[in-house]
Design an enzyme around this catalytic site. Structure first.
Site, PDB file in Angstrom:
ATOM      1  N   LYS A 115       0.826  -1.212   0.000  1.00 41.88           N
ATOM      2  CA  LYS A 115       0.000   0.000   0.000  1.00 41.88           C
ATOM      3  C   LYS A 115       0.856   1.256   0.000  1.00 41.88           C
ATOM      4  O   LYS A 115       0.534   2.224  -0.675  1.00 41.88           O
ATOM      5  CB  LYS A 115      -0.971  -0.011   1.176  1.00 41.88           C
ATOM      6  N   LYS A 198      -4.376  -8.083  -6.537  1.00 41.18           N
ATOM      7  CA  LYS A 198      -5.652  -8.511  -5.956  1.00 41.18           C
ATOM      8  C   LYS A 198      -6.808  -7.579  -6.344  1.00 41.18           C
ATOM      9  O   LYS A 198      -6.624  -6.368  -6.421  1.00 41.18           O
ATOM     10  CB  LYS A 198      -5.472  -8.502  -4.430  1.00 41.18           C
ATOM     11  N   LYS A 201     -11.718  -3.665  -3.101  1.00 46.98           N
ATOM     12  CA  LYS A 201     -12.821  -2.698  -3.143  1.00 46.98           C
ATOM     13  C   LYS A 201     -12.320  -1.256  -3.034  1.00 46.98           C
ATOM     14  O   LYS A 201     -13.012  -0.332  -3.413  1.00 46.98           O
ATOM     15  CB  LYS A 201     -13.875  -3.002  -2.081  1.00 46.98           C
TER      16      LYS A 201
END
Ligand code: AMP
Length: 338
Positions: A115, A198, A201
């Site tokens: 991230k 991946k 959302k």
């Protein structure tokens, strides 16, 4: 004597609309699991703060997620469904576990590194770094034995086990050591346009993701645009290295049709990618339609959702209190309550 069922804990963050990745990776198994385990299904709103953005209307997202839990077949008579922030013991145990976790082990978490590396989120907060410790609190608070997760959470769960073992080593038998349940198929659904990462959302590019409540037109469009490969003549088979896009689409089709990938490879032999994509879009639409219909039924009944959340929190707090008192007493905290 009543034989108690083993405890199973699972959670999803209400940080946006849920995706078919969430569903295939974990939620599709939930309704069956509640027949075999004492299940706790949590809506992890405190976790969602780690990637908080002002556009997320928390209350609405939590109600959406709750309605989706019910639409996916979770029965509040069989399972405890609750919202994380309604059970204050999560934060209390979180602080204690912070003091039994090491900076080095958190720094090694690949999800955190990904991230920050990809500048995925503009401002990194400390919560994003310490997120796995809150996850440890969620799980250990209920003396959980089984945790159904997707591949992405495997490393976090390993850390949860390490923290639990450390506490047990120092203070005796405090926590049950949880075990991951990772299903062989569908444990990592990948992004449609970048099939090496991946499906998430919180992806900024919504074309990477199929949401559980996606409209028909957009299901067809997103699947049509999904990345495949340029092998000539085109052939449909599973190979993660050579054909990441096709393999991901096969994985999705296999999960929603309950057909083995090897069976699908034979069934789809000789058809063109465009035809293959049409089949997936059609199957996905048919698969998601009843979930959407059921979602709308529950979502339009806010007072019922509030009742489910309220009763779930009461039940969860009772169990959570037992563990919290246990650890307080092991730590020899002064207590004037008996
Ligand atoms: P989260 O979206 O981080 O709240 O994750 C909730 C659950 O869904 C976790 O158990 C994840 O492992 C699972 N999950 C999320 N995204 C995927 C994905 N793309 N494929 C499979 N499982 C997933």
């Amino acid at each position: 004597m009543i034989k108690l069922k083993p405890i199973l804990f699972s959670a999803v963050q209400p940080s946006g609309q849920l995706t078919i990745g969430n569903y295939i990776g974990t939620m599709r198994h939930w309704s069956n699991l509640q027949n075999h385990y004492q299940c706790l299904y949590c809506i992890a709103d405190l976790h969602a703060l780690t990637t908080f953005n002002k556009e997320i209307f928390f209350k609405e997202s939590v109600l959406d997620t709750l309605a989706l839990y019910l639409a996916c077949g979770i029965d509040p008579e069989k399972s405890i469904i609750f919202i994380q922030s309604h059970v204050h013991q999560h934060c209390q145990l979180n602080w204690i576990l912070n003091c039994f976790s090491h900076f080095g082990e958190l720094s090694r978490m690949t999800q955190f590194k990904t991230k920050i590396d990809k500048n995925y989120i503009k401002k990194i907060n400390v919560g994003l770094f310490t997120y796995p410790i809150l996850m440890a609190s969620d799980i250990l608070l209920y003396q959980t034995t089984f945790v159904p997760i997707g591949q992405d959470q495997k490393q976090h769960l390993e850390l949860v086990r390490d923290i639990a073992k450390r506490c047990n080593f120092l203070y005796g038998n405090v926590f049950t050591i949880p075990k991951p349940c990772i299903h062989q198929s569908g444990s990592k659904i990948m992004s449609l346009l970048e099939p090496t990462k991946k499906m998430s959302k919180s992806d900024l590019n919504k074309n990477n993701v199929i949401f559980l409540l996606e409209q028909k037109k957009s299901i067809f469009l997103k699947i049509k645009n999904a990345v495949t490969d340029s092998e000539k003549p085109s052939k449909i088979y599973y190979n993660l290295q050579k054909k990441a896009g096709i393999s991901n689409l096969l994985e999705i089709l296999s999960a929603i049709t309950n057909k083995e990938i090897t069976f699908l490879e034979k069934e789809l032999d000789g058809i063109m990618y465009s035809e293959f994509k049409n089949i997936i879009a059609e199957e996905l639409y048919n698969f998601l339609s009843p979930i959407k219909e059921s979602f709308l039924y529950y979502r339009n009944n806010t007072s019922y959702l509030e009742k489910v959340a309220y009763e779930g929190a009461l039940k969860a707090r009772l169990q959570a209190d037992l563990t919290l008192h246990k650890i307080y007493s092991k730590l020899n905290f002064f207590s004037s309550f008996k």
